[in-house]
Each structure stands twice: as structure tokens, then as C-alpha cells.
Design a protein around this motif. Structure first.
Motif, PDB file in Angstrom:
ATOM      1  N   ALA A  84       9.682   3.575  -0.417  1.00 23.97           N
ATOM      2  CA  ALA A  84       8.444   4.353  -0.522  1.00 23.97           C
ATOM      3  C   ALA A  84       8.588   5.698   0.166  1.00 23.97           C
ATOM      4  O   ALA A  84       8.182   6.743  -0.380  1.00 23.97           O
ATOM      5  N   VAL A  85       9.171   5.714   1.365  1.00 24.04           N
ATOM      6  CA  VAL A  85       9.352   6.979   2.089  1.00 24.04           C
ATOM      7  C   VAL A  85      10.294   7.909   1.320  1.00 24.04           C
ATOM      8  O   VAL A  85      10.090   9.124   1.258  1.00 24.04           O
ATOM      9  N   SER A  86      11.322   7.336   0.694  1.00 24.86           N
ATOM     10  CA  SER A  86      12.243   8.135  -0.118  1.00 24.86           C
ATOM     11  C   SER A  86      11.495   8.880  -1.220  1.00 24.86           C
ATOM     12  O   SER A  86      11.680  10.084  -1.418  1.00 24.86           O
ATOM     13  N   VAL A  87      10.613   8.169  -1.925  1.00 27.62           N
ATOM     14  CA  VAL A  87       9.864   8.790  -3.023  1.00 27.62           C
ATOM     15  C   VAL A  87       8.819   9.765  -2.493  1.00 27.62           C
ATOM     16  O   VAL A  87       8.659  10.875  -3.021  1.00 27.62           O
ATOM     17  N   SER A 133      20.189   7.868  -5.545  1.00 31.94           N
ATOM     18  CA  SER A 133      19.140   6.882  -5.285  1.00 31.94           C
ATOM     19  C   SER A 133      17.735   7.447  -5.447  1.00 31.94           C
ATOM     20  O   SER A 133      16.819   6.752  -5.906  1.00 31.94           O
ATOM     21  N   LEU A 134      17.545   8.720  -5.089  1.00 32.15           N
ATOM     22  CA  LEU A 134      16.225   9.333  -5.253  1.00 32.15           C
ATOM     23  C   LEU A 134      15.837   9.397  -6.719  1.00 32.15           C
ATOM     24  O   LEU A 134      14.734   8.993  -7.110  1.00 32.15           O
ATOM     25  N   GLU A 135      16.733   9.895  -7.545  1.00 32.22           N
ATOM     26  CA  GLU A 135      16.431  10.002  -8.971  1.00 32.22           C
ATOM     27  C   GLU A 135      16.179   8.631  -9.589  1.00 32.22           C
ATOM     28  O   GLU A 135      15.251   8.459 -10.398  1.00 32.22           O
ATOM     29  N   ALA A 136      16.974   7.643  -9.187  1.00 29.19           N
ATOM     30  CA  ALA A 136      16.793   6.297  -9.738  1.00 29.19           C
ATOM     31  C   ALA A 136      15.405   5.746  -9.416  1.00 29.19           C
ATOM     32  O   ALA A 136      14.748   5.149 -10.274  1.00 29.19           O
ATOM     33  N   LEU A 137      14.949   5.947  -8.185  1.00 28.31           N
ATOM     34  CA  LEU A 137      13.618   5.466  -7.808  1.00 28.31           C
ATOM     35  C   LEU A 137      12.517   6.230  -8.534  1.00 28.31           C
ATOM     36  O   LEU A 137      11.537   5.629  -9.002  1.00 28.31           O
ATOM     37  N   LEU A 138      12.664   7.539  -8.619  1.00 30.24           N
ATOM     38  CA  LEU A 138      11.638   8.333  -9.301  1.00 30.24           C
ATOM     39  C   LEU A 138      11.496   7.914 -10.766  1.00 30.24           C
ATOM     40  O   LEU A 138      10.394   7.895 -11.312  1.00 30.24           O
ATOM     41  N   GLY A 183       6.624   1.143 -12.013  1.00 27.82           N
ATOM     42  CA  GLY A 183       6.434   0.383 -10.782  1.00 27.82           C
ATOM     43  C   GLY A 183       7.720   0.290  -9.983  1.00 27.82           C
ATOM     44  O   GLY A 183       8.757  -0.128 -10.513  1.00 27.82           O
ATOM     45  N   LEU A 184       7.661   0.699  -8.713  1.00 27.00           N
ATOM     46  CA  LEU A 184       8.819   0.587  -7.844  1.00 27.00           C
ATOM     47  C   LEU A 184       9.111  -0.886  -7.550  1.00 27.00           C
ATOM     48  O   LEU A 184       8.211  -1.718  -7.596  1.00 27.00           O
ATOM     49  N   PRO A 185      10.373  -1.210  -7.248  1.00 28.42           N
ATOM     50  CA  PRO A 185      10.686  -2.614  -6.956  1.00 28.42           C
ATOM     51  C   PRO A 185      10.010  -3.091  -5.674  1.00 28.42           C
ATOM     52  O   PRO A 185       9.808  -2.330  -4.736  1.00 28.42           O
ATOM     53  N   ARG A 186       9.656  -4.352  -5.658  1.00 32.57           N
ATOM     54  CA  ARG A 186       9.152  -5.033  -4.463  1.00 32.57           C
ATOM     55  C   ARG A 186      10.254  -5.985  -4.025  1.00 32.57           C
ATOM     56  O   ARG A 186      10.558  -6.955  -4.727  1.00 32.57           O
ATOM     57  N   VAL A 187      10.872  -5.724  -2.881  1.00 25.69           N
ATOM     58  CA  VAL A 187      12.060  -6.464  -2.464  1.00 25.69           C
ATOM     59  C   VAL A 187      11.792  -7.258  -1.189  1.00 25.69           C
ATOM     60  O   VAL A 187      11.804  -8.480  -1.179  1.00 25.69           O
ATOM     61  N   ASN A 188      11.572  -6.555  -0.105  1.00 26.26           N
ATOM     62  CA  ASN A 188      11.173  -7.141   1.170  1.00 26.26           C
ATOM     63  C   ASN A 188      10.551  -6.022   1.999  1.00 26.26           C
ATOM     64  O   ASN A 188      10.561  -4.848   1.591  1.00 26.26           O
ATOM     65  N   ALA A 226       0.829  -1.207   0.000  1.00 26.32           N
ATOM     66  CA  ALA A 226       0.000   0.000   0.000  1.00 26.32           C
ATOM     67  C   ALA A 226       0.859   1.251   0.000  1.00 26.32           C
ATOM     68  O   ALA A 226       0.556   2.239  -0.685  1.00 26.32           O
ATOM     69  N   LEU A 227       1.961   1.218   0.761  1.00 29.96           N
ATOM     70  CA  LEU A 227       2.834   2.391   0.822  1.00 29.96           C
ATOM     71  C   LEU A 227       3.552   2.607  -0.503  1.00 29.96           C
ATOM     72  O   LEU A 227       3.718   3.750  -0.958  1.00 29.96           O
ATOM     73  N   LEU A 228       3.971   1.532  -1.151  1.00 30.81           N
ATOM     74  CA  LEU A 228       4.605   1.663  -2.459  1.00 30.81           C
ATOM     75  C   LEU A 228       3.634   2.230  -3.486  1.00 30.81           C
ATOM     76  O   LEU A 228       4.003   3.072  -4.318  1.00 30.81           O
ATOM     77  N   GLN A 229       2.387   1.792  -3.439  1.00 34.50           N
ATOM     78  CA  GLN A 229       1.401   2.335  -4.371  1.00 34.50           C
ATOM     79  C   GLN A 229       1.175   3.823  -4.123  1.00 34.50           C
ATOM     80  O   GLN A 229       1.014   4.608  -5.069  1.00 34.50           O
TER      81      GLN A 229
END
Length: 246
Positions: free
Chosen positions: A116-119, A92-97, A103-108, A48-51
């Protein structure tokens, strides 16, 4: 680590070298050592947080590019200051954005939360398994002789940073290259991590208030991961820009 005192002792040993502040006097870091985490794979809460983070990125990038975002601009300039090419080695911020639309990665569970908090707060944020550290973390400019344990082409390799590169390291070598570009294998978070270190990196125009709000947000999510979660916090800043100390 089993108590807040041990976490605080670890935190008190963290150092940002003066040579880093010479590059960027506006640099600040908030560090959160955390113990008592209940690890695991991605779950409904992290999903939910990633979404929410993906929706936030779409809104932030409506009508503009990633390179237009103020904190991304600042980090691109920081990378240039020590010779890195930001179009090739993105913070890392730019890479995630850039990944958010597809779709952001789902890792653990832990990695999903901090990504998610970074974005959501548009701040570079790293997570490390604290038990992998040998001595306290230091943010320094590399000599070029330090070891960096990583993977290239699916094969474990040991690389070395460029001389003058900004690196996080400990007594055993590099834990993260180019400030917040790539983390090493030795301290990466896993499905079994119960003790972690989270590092928030900020430059102007991000305010101290916004930085602490991002840390508050991550802390709130981490506290929900178990009844015995303990968190301590430290802001590290340039004495010239924060004369009252950290």
C-alpha cells in the motif's frame, strides 16, 4: 535480533556497488530494518490502507496510463540499461499499479502495508524476512553464477540471473532479481515474520524528501504493530550526487 544495536550493525554492512551507480548515478535507497513486529494475517488496518492505495492509483491514472507516470518511466529506463525488457519484467511499482484497479493482493499484514505504501508514494518497495539473510545485503551487477531460489509453475526451482543484471544478494545467493522485480523464497515475508528489512528504491525525478516521506509513512504504520517495535534507517546514495555522504 533483539535490539537497535544489532539492527544498526546489520544495516552498516549493506553495500551498493559502484557498478550500479555507474548505470544510474541518481539511484538512492532507504533501508529500514525492523524488529519486534507482531505478525499476522491481513486485518482491518491493512485493508483500509490497501483501499486508500487503490483509490490513490485510480486518481493518479485518471486520463493517463501507468507508463506515463514519471517514476515508472525512470524505472523502465533503468531496466533497459542492464538489458531487461520492461514490458516483460515490470518493476514492482508498475506491477502493483497495474493490479490496483482490479484490486491489490491481500497477503498478510506486513506485505499489505508495504504494498500500500509503495502505491501511495509511487516508489518501488520490497519487504524481506531479515532472519533469512546470510550476511549483509548487497546491490550488485550479477556474474550469472548466483543462485536464485524461486517457484516456477508451482514447483520450487533454482534459477540464475543474467550476467550484468542488477540484483540484491547476500552470501547465500540472490534475494531479489532485476533490482526490484522478483523476490526469492528464502527471505520472503510470512505470517510469522517478526524481524524484517524494507527497501525503498528511488530514481529521479523522485526527490530525497519524497523518498524519506514514504519511509516515514511505512515506519509510522509499523510502529503500530506492537509495543516493542524498533526501527533504524539508512539512506544510501551515490557520493558524486550526495557529496556530504549518507
Amino acid at each position: 535480533m533483539t535490539d537497535s544495536g544489532a539492527l544498526q550493525k546489520f544495516l552498516d554492512g549493506v553495500v551498493v556497488d559502484a557498478a550500479v551507480f555507474s548505470l544510474r548515478p541518481d539511484y538512492r535507497a532507504v533501508l529500514l530494518p525492523v524488529d519486534g513486529l507482531v505478525p499476522g494475517p491481513s486485518d482491518e488496518a491493512s485493508e483500509a490502507l490497501l483501499q486508500a492505495a487503490e483509490a490513490s492509483a485510480r486518481e493518479a491514472l485518471a486520463g493517463r496510463t501507468v507508463e506515463d507516470l514519471p517514476h515508472v518511466v525512470a524505472w523502465r529506463e533503468a531496466y533497459k540499461s542492464f538489458g531487461a525488457k520492461p514490458q516483460r519484467t515490470r518493476n514492482s511499482l508498475e506491477a502493483l499499479l497495474r493490479r490496483a484497479e482490479a484490486g491489490l493482493p491481500r497477503v498478510n499484514r506486513l506485505t499489505d502495508l508495504y504494498n500500500a505504501v509503495s502505491v501511495l508514494h509511487q516508489v518501488p518497495l520490497g519487504g524481506e524476512d531479515l532472519t533469512g539473510y546470510v550476511g549483509a545485503p548487497r546491490l550488485v551487477r550479477a556474474t550469472g553464477a548466483e543462485s536464485f531460489d524461486t517457484v516456477a509453475g508451482g514447483v520450487p526451482v533454482v534459477e540464475h540471473p543474467d550476467a550484468g543484471e542488477v540484483i540484491w544478494c547476500d552470501d547465500a545467493g540472490v534475494t531479489c532479481r532485476r533490482w526490484n522485480w522478483r523476490q526469492g523464497r528464502r527471505t520472503h515475508l510470512t505470517d510469522d515474520t517478526t524481524t524484517a528489512l524494507f527497501i525503498f528504491d528511488a530514481l529521479e525525478p523522485m526527490s530525497d524528501e519524497a523518498l524519506q516521506t514514504a519511509a516515514d509513512d511505512l515506519a509510522a504504520h509499523l510502529l503500530r504493530l506492537g509495543p516493542d517495535v524498533r526501527i533504524v534507517r539508512r539512506l544510501i546514495a551515490n557520493d558524486m550526487t550526495h557529496p556530504e555522504g549518507t
